[in-house]
Motif scaffolding. Structure first.
Motif, PDB file in Angstrom:
ATOM      1  N   GLY A 132      72.113 -45.900  -7.857  1.00  0.00           N
ATOM      2  CA  GLY A 132      70.595 -45.933  -8.650  1.00  0.00           C
ATOM      3  C   GLY A 132      69.958 -47.625  -8.369  1.00  0.00           C
ATOM      4  N   TRP A 133      71.387 -48.380  -8.597  1.00  0.00           N
ATOM      5  CA  TRP A 133      70.888 -49.940  -8.589  1.00  0.00           C
ATOM      6  C   TRP A 133      70.439 -50.027  -6.991  1.00  0.00           C
ATOM      7  N   PHE A 134      69.632 -49.308  -6.250  1.00  0.00           N
ATOM      8  CA  PHE A 134      69.528 -49.715  -5.479  1.00  0.00           C
ATOM      9  C   PHE A 134      67.701 -49.495  -5.291  1.00  0.00           C
ATOM     10  N   THR A 135      67.731 -49.335  -6.329  1.00  0.00           N
ATOM     11  CA  THR A 135      66.371 -49.589  -7.268  1.00  0.00           C
ATOM     12  C   THR A 135      65.455 -50.741  -7.256  1.00  0.00           C
ATOM     13  N   LEU A 136      66.146 -51.357  -7.458  1.00  0.00           N
ATOM     14  CA  LEU A 136      65.624 -53.108  -7.194  1.00  0.00           C
ATOM     15  C   LEU A 136      65.092 -52.947  -5.873  1.00  0.00           C
ATOM     16  N   LEU A 137      65.530 -52.923  -5.134  1.00  0.00           N
ATOM     17  CA  LEU A 137      64.431 -52.793  -4.114  1.00  0.00           C
ATOM     18  C   LEU A 137      63.256 -53.016  -3.972  1.00  0.00           C
ATOM     19  N   LEU A 138      62.902 -51.876  -4.685  1.00  0.00           N
ATOM     20  CA  LEU A 138      61.032 -51.647  -4.540  1.00  0.00           C
ATOM     21  C   LEU A 138      60.403 -52.923  -5.541  1.00  0.00           C
ATOM     22  N   LEU A 139      61.306 -54.123  -6.086  1.00  0.00           N
ATOM     23  CA  LEU A 139      60.371 -54.866  -6.201  1.00  0.00           C
ATOM     24  C   LEU A 139      60.113 -56.391  -5.223  1.00  0.00           C
ATOM     25  N   VAL A 140      60.939 -55.669  -4.295  1.00  0.00           N
ATOM     26  CA  VAL A 140      60.551 -57.139  -3.282  1.00  0.00           C
ATOM     27  C   VAL A 140      59.475 -56.381  -2.897  1.00  0.00           C
ATOM     28  N   PRO A 141      58.613 -57.539  -2.435  1.00  0.00           N
ATOM     29  CA  PRO A 141      57.422 -57.229  -1.294  1.00  0.00           C
ATOM     30  C   PRO A 141      57.341 -56.667  -0.404  1.00  0.00           C
ATOM     31  N   LEU A 142      57.232 -56.262   0.770  1.00  0.00           N
ATOM     32  CA  LEU A 142      56.781 -55.607   2.126  1.00  0.00           C
ATOM     33  C   LEU A 142      58.318 -54.939   1.995  1.00  0.00           C
ATOM     34  N   VAL A 143      59.156 -55.071   1.146  1.00  0.00           N
ATOM     35  CA  VAL A 143      60.584 -53.963   2.113  1.00  0.00           C
ATOM     36  C   VAL A 143      60.393 -52.433   1.005  1.00  0.00           C
ATOM     37  N   PHE A 145      57.472 -51.136   0.805  1.00  0.00           N
ATOM     38  CA  PHE A 145      57.276 -49.980   1.111  1.00  0.00           C
ATOM     39  C   PHE A 145      57.860 -49.159   2.201  1.00  0.00           C
ATOM     40  N   VAL A 146      58.655 -49.846   2.707  1.00  0.00           N
ATOM     41  CA  VAL A 146      60.078 -49.505   4.041  1.00  0.00           C
ATOM     42  C   VAL A 146      61.114 -48.197   3.301  1.00  0.00           C
ATOM     43  N   VAL A 147      60.927 -49.009   1.613  1.00  0.00           N
ATOM     44  CA  VAL A 147      62.165 -48.176   0.963  1.00  0.00           C
ATOM     45  C   VAL A 147      61.181 -47.113   0.343  1.00  0.00           C
ATOM     46  N   ALA A 148      60.064 -46.881  -0.092  1.00  0.00           N
ATOM     47  CA  ALA A 148      59.634 -45.720  -0.656  1.00  0.00           C
ATOM     48  C   ALA A 148      58.832 -44.859   0.700  1.00  0.00           C
ATOM     49  N   ILE A 149      59.236 -45.485   2.186  1.00  0.00           N
ATOM     50  CA  ILE A 149      59.045 -44.589   2.869  1.00  0.00           C
ATOM     51  C   ILE A 149      60.604 -44.096   3.806  1.00  0.00           C
ATOM     52  N   TYR A 150      61.131 -44.429   3.077  1.00  0.00           N
ATOM     53  CA  TYR A 150      62.739 -43.642   3.512  1.00  0.00           C
ATOM     54  C   TYR A 150      63.385 -43.181   2.136  1.00  0.00           C
ATOM     55  N   LEU A 151      63.020 -43.315   1.186  1.00  0.00           N
ATOM     56  CA  LEU A 151      63.401 -41.722   0.010  1.00  0.00           C
ATOM     57  C   LEU A 151      62.573 -40.533   0.145  1.00  0.00           C
ATOM     58  N   TRP A 152      61.336 -41.133   1.076  1.00  0.00           N
ATOM     59  CA  TRP A 152      60.364 -39.300   1.307  1.00  0.00           C
ATOM     60  C   TRP A 152      61.454 -38.659   2.567  1.00  0.00           C
TER      61      TRP A 152
END
Length: 172
Positions: A132-143, A145-152
């Motif tokens: 769940g620590w990978f959630t912190l990637l959502l705090l990095v700008p531009l990254v 968006f890529v993480v959100a699409i990956y999770l979807w």
């Protein structure tokens, strides 16, 4: 016998000697004694799946969450968050103390929606077999968006992983 796995933990001994405890492999810290409600239904042989409570749907970081509920629950939280923040914005322009205090209550509701969103993301990472620590990637700008699409779009792990049983196992 162990109540979780059914293995024998004590062997019968003579009455003058205490029973000897057998040690087993270390247990999974994310495993719970009772499976989440989405695993208690048909997969557990009980017939129809049981309803999840609001806490189990939004406010727990344990277990796994596949794509469909992640997207639908996230969409619901996003809509509620937009409504709440819009109402708070309108209320903040008021000069009334009562209305400003009500906007503080709405801020608490908005904060709860944010926590629920984070819990959904953590459970989605668990479905992918990641921490769940990978959630912190959502705090990095531009990254983010890529993480959100990956999770979807990324399909979750088939079968059980370190975070629980496959939520889709009952449908396969």
């Amino acid at each position: 016998f162990c109540t979780n796995c059914g293995t024998q933990v004590a062997t019968p001994q003579a009455s003058d000697q205490p029973p000897v405890q057998q040690t087993s492999a270390p247990t999974n810290p994310y495993a719970t004694s009772t499976p989440p409600p989405y695993q208690q239904g048909a997969a557990a042989g009980a017939g129809a799946p049981q309803k999840e409570t609001l806490k189990e749907m939004f406010f727990t970081a344990h277990g796994r969450l596949n794509r469909k509920p992640y997207i639908l629950r996230g969409l619901l939280l996003w809509i509620l968050s937009l409504i709440t923040s819009g109402v708070m914005e309108v209320m903040a322009e008021s000069d009334s103390v009562v209305i400003l205090l009500l906007s503080l209550v709405l801020f608490g509701v908005w904060s709860a929606l944010c926590v629920a969103s984070i819990m959904l993301v953590i459970r989605r990472w668990h479905d992918l077999g990641k921490s769940g620590w990978f959630t912190l990637l959502l705090l990095v700008p531009l990254v983010n968006f890529v993480v959100a699409i990956y999770l979807w779009v990324k399909k979750g792990d088939e079968g059980p992983n370190n975070y629980g049983e496959d939520p889709l196992a009952q449908f396969r």
